[in-house]
Every structure is written in structure tokens, then in C-alpha cells.
Design an enzyme around this catalytic site. Structure first.
Site, PDB file in Angstrom:
ATOM      1  N   ILE A   1      21.780  -2.131 -14.955  1.00 34.06           N
ATOM      2  CA  ILE A   1      21.380  -2.429 -13.576  1.00 34.06           C
ATOM      3  C   ILE A   1      21.976  -3.767 -13.171  1.00 34.06           C
ATOM      4  O   ILE A   1      21.884  -4.753 -13.910  1.00 34.06           O
ATOM      5  CB  ILE A   1      19.850  -2.491 -13.432  1.00 34.06           C
ATOM      6  CG1 ILE A   1      19.190  -1.250 -14.044  1.00 34.06           C
ATOM      7  CG2 ILE A   1      19.461  -2.642 -11.974  1.00 34.06           C
ATOM      8  CD1 ILE A   1      17.673  -1.288 -13.999  1.00 34.06           C
TER       9      ILE A   1
ATOM     10  N   GLY B   1      22.175  -7.029 -10.323  1.00 34.34           N
ATOM     11  CA  GLY B   1      21.364  -7.707  -9.318  1.00 34.34           C
ATOM     12  C   GLY B   1      19.881  -7.671  -9.597  1.00 34.34           C
ATOM     13  O   GLY B   1      19.094  -7.241  -8.755  1.00 34.34           O
TER      14      GLY B   1
ATOM     15  N   SER C   1      15.918 -10.854  -8.744  1.00 32.32           N
ATOM     16  CA  SER C   1      14.834 -10.873  -7.765  1.00 32.32           C
ATOM     17  C   SER C   1      14.757  -9.529  -7.053  1.00 32.32           C
ATOM     18  O   SER C   1      15.590  -8.649  -7.261  1.00 32.32           O
ATOM     19  CB  SER C   1      15.050 -11.999  -6.737  1.00 32.32           C
ATOM     20  OG  SER C   1      16.223 -11.751  -5.974  1.00 32.32           O
TER      21      SER C   1
ATOM     22  N   GLY D   1      15.664  -4.961  -7.293  1.00 28.37           N
ATOM     23  CA  GLY D   1      16.381  -4.797  -8.556  1.00 28.37           C
ATOM     24  C   GLY D   1      15.535  -5.239  -9.730  1.00 28.37           C
ATOM     25  O   GLY D   1      15.508  -4.582 -10.779  1.00 28.37           O
TER      26      GLY D   1
ATOM     27  N   TYR E   1      28.789  -5.774   7.019  1.00 29.01           N
ATOM     28  CA  TYR E   1      27.842  -5.246   6.036  1.00 29.01           C
ATOM     29  C   TYR E   1      27.770  -3.728   6.109  1.00 29.01           C
ATOM     30  O   TYR E   1      27.945  -3.022   5.098  1.00 29.01           O
ATOM     31  CB  TYR E   1      26.463  -5.861   6.278  1.00 29.01           C
ATOM     32  CG  TYR E   1      25.365  -5.315   5.401  1.00 29.01           C
ATOM     33  CD1 TYR E   1      25.246  -5.737   4.085  1.00 29.01           C
ATOM     34  CD2 TYR E   1      24.440  -4.401   5.889  1.00 29.01           C
ATOM     35  CE1 TYR E   1      24.234  -5.243   3.264  1.00 29.01           C
ATOM     36  CE2 TYR E   1      23.426  -3.910   5.092  1.00 29.01           C
ATOM     37  CZ  TYR E   1      23.328  -4.330   3.775  1.00 29.01           C
ATOM     38  OH  TYR E   1      22.329  -3.833   2.976  1.00 29.01           O
TER      39      TYR E   1
END
Length: 276
Positions: free
Chosen positions: A7, A9, A12, A15, A151
């Protein structure tokens, strides 16, 4: 054998909570982050849940480091069963305000990094004819939004990549999915780049930021989003597209059923109406 989940990220937010929940469900979680000095919150949450996580450093935009990490994990643990591309980066700017470097930065983190990690885990999964690749995109991967040009562009791109890959990977026993959260209470929005509010777009940007503040005031908790992500990983049901809340499902459905684009523009125009 214990399934292995890699995993990204995990320092915080959702995640972190997805990592802890998957460890609680018995997976060996390799939890990566750019700076392992920021692992305190993850370690504390894991300890409170009575589990351990395998914390390792990874800057997802460093493709050489990613290749080294994947090779190490496969050699040490026998393979990677689940790749969860969670690391992401936000940006607030309309096209004229965004520099080309900001565009590239969005593509590096939100598109090229998941693509690279996907390519790295595919050979092992293909040989074992088993595996899962899940990428946290966003409702912004289905609905283009004002002042989220770079984004949403990167999130649209990674959804297109994964949707194209999915039927081919499926032939080798590999499930490819995207997971689309809406607003989640986390550090993500605080870390997003944003321009000054001066200039010709200032009033429109103020209106958008006011609307966004309202959305995040009622945001899904990071713990709830992390649990939804873990549930998607563990589900026996296969879906290409998952959302983490009923609100997220309603939001993306506006675009996915919007064959001429009018429905989405109909409500996103309202987000900046106060600035006209």
C-alpha cells in the site's frame, strides 16, 4: 500462506486506516510512505488494533526505488497479492493559473506512479495467475470539477488506464479496480497546492473554495473510507469501480450516466455562480 498487500501513502488518512484494517484481517501489510519518520500515527493505530504493519520508505515518483522495493518484497515474502495505489496529491487551479510543472507533478503522482507500480507487480501476479490491483482515484476521476483541472485530468487518465487493463489482466486471474472516495476528512486537502485569489479568477475561486469548505465540513471520516477500501480488497465480488460512500456513488453516477455532458456541467456551474 499469508496474503501480502503493498500500500502506498499510509502515513495518514484513509491509506493509514486501510492498512490497519487489512492487517487486522490477517494480511501482511507492507505500508509505504515517503518519510518513515512520519510513521508514528500509523504505528499507534496498528498498536491500538493489536496488529503490526511492515513500514517501508517509498517516494512513488522515484521509479527506480519502486522497482527495488517491489523486487525486495517479492524476494522476502514470496510475492505481492494486492497492490493498493493510494498515494495522491491535490491541486487547486484552473488551466491558466497552473504551470506546466504543476501539471507534470499531478501526472507524476496521480497517474505515472500507479502505472509504474502496476507494471512492476504484473509479472509476478501473471505468473501466479492471481492478484488484485486497486487504485484510489476520486470522484474527480469521473466528474471534472472547476479549479481541479490538473487533478481531475490525472485521475481521469489513471481510470482510463486501469479500465483498459482490466479485461486483459482478468484473463490471467488478476482483478483491476478503482476506488472513488468523495470528500474525506484528512490532511489531503490541506496539502493541496492552490493559487492566490487575486486576478480575474479570484471571485470564481473564492466561490469554489467556499463550496469545497462546506463539502469537507461534512466529509466522510478517514477511518470510514479506509474501512470501505479494505472491504473492496477483501470482497468476493468483483467490480471495476467502487465508491467509499453513498454520497460518492450518487456523485459519480451523475457523470457515468451523462452521455452528452449536460448533467455534470449543470451542477458544477452552480459551484462558482457566486463569483460571476
Amino acid at each position: 500462506m499469508t496474503a501480502v498487500a503493498l500500500i502506498t501513502g499510509t502515513s495518514s488518512g484513509m491509506g493509514l486506516h486501510a492498512a490497519v484494517e487489512l492487517a487486522r484481517q490477517g494480511l501482511h501489510v507492507v505500508a509505504t510512505m515517503r518519510d518513515v519518520g512520519r510513521a508514528e500515527r500509523l504505528q499507534a493505530a496498528a498498536s491500538a488494533a493489536g496488529v503490526t504493519v511492515d513500514v517501508r520508505a517509498l517516494d512513488v515518483v522515484d521509479h527506480t526505488a519502486a522497482a527495488t522495493l517491489v523486487a525486495e518484497v517479492e524476494a522476502e515474502l514470496g510475492g505481492i497479492d494486492v497492490l493498493l495505489n493510494n498515494a495522491g496529491r491535490g491541486s487547486v487551479a484552473t488551466a491558466e493559473q497552473a504551470s506546466m510543472q504543476q501539471v507534470r507533478d499531478q501526472l507524476e503522482v496521480n497517474y505515472l506512479a500507479p502505472v509504474n507500480l502496476t507494471k512492476l507487480v504484473l509479472p509476478g501476479m501473471r505468473e501466479r495467475r492471481s492478484g488484485q490491483i486497486l487504485t484510489i482515484t476520486s470522484v474527480g476521476g469521473a466528474v471534472g470539477q472547476p479549479f481541479a483541472d490538473t487533478y481531475c485530468g490525472a485521475k481521469f487518465a489513471v481510470e482510463g488506464f486501469m479500465q483498459s487493463l482490466a479485461p486483459v489482466a482478468e484473463r490471467f486471474g488478476i482483478r483491476v479496480s478503482v476506488i472513488e472516495p468523495a470528500a474525506v476528512a484528512s490532511d489531503f486537502v490541506d496539502n493541496a497546492e492552490r493559487p492566490d485569489t487575486d486576478g480575474p479568477y479570484g471571485a470564481l475561486l473564492d466561490a469554489y473554495l467556499a463550496r469545497t469548505a462546506g463539502a469537507f465540513a461534512n466529509a466522510q471520516t478517514a477511518e470510514s473510507a479506509g474501512a470501505a477500501i479494505a472491504a473492496a480488497v477483501l470482497s468476493d465480488e468483483y467490480r471495476f469501480r467502487w465508491q467509499t460512500s453513498e454520497g460518492a456513488t450518487a456523485f459519480v453516477s451523475a457523470s457515468l450516466a451523462d452521455t452528452d455532458g449536460s448533467r455534470v456541467l449543470g451542477f458544477t456551474r452552480g459551484w462558482i455562480a457566486a463569483g460571476s
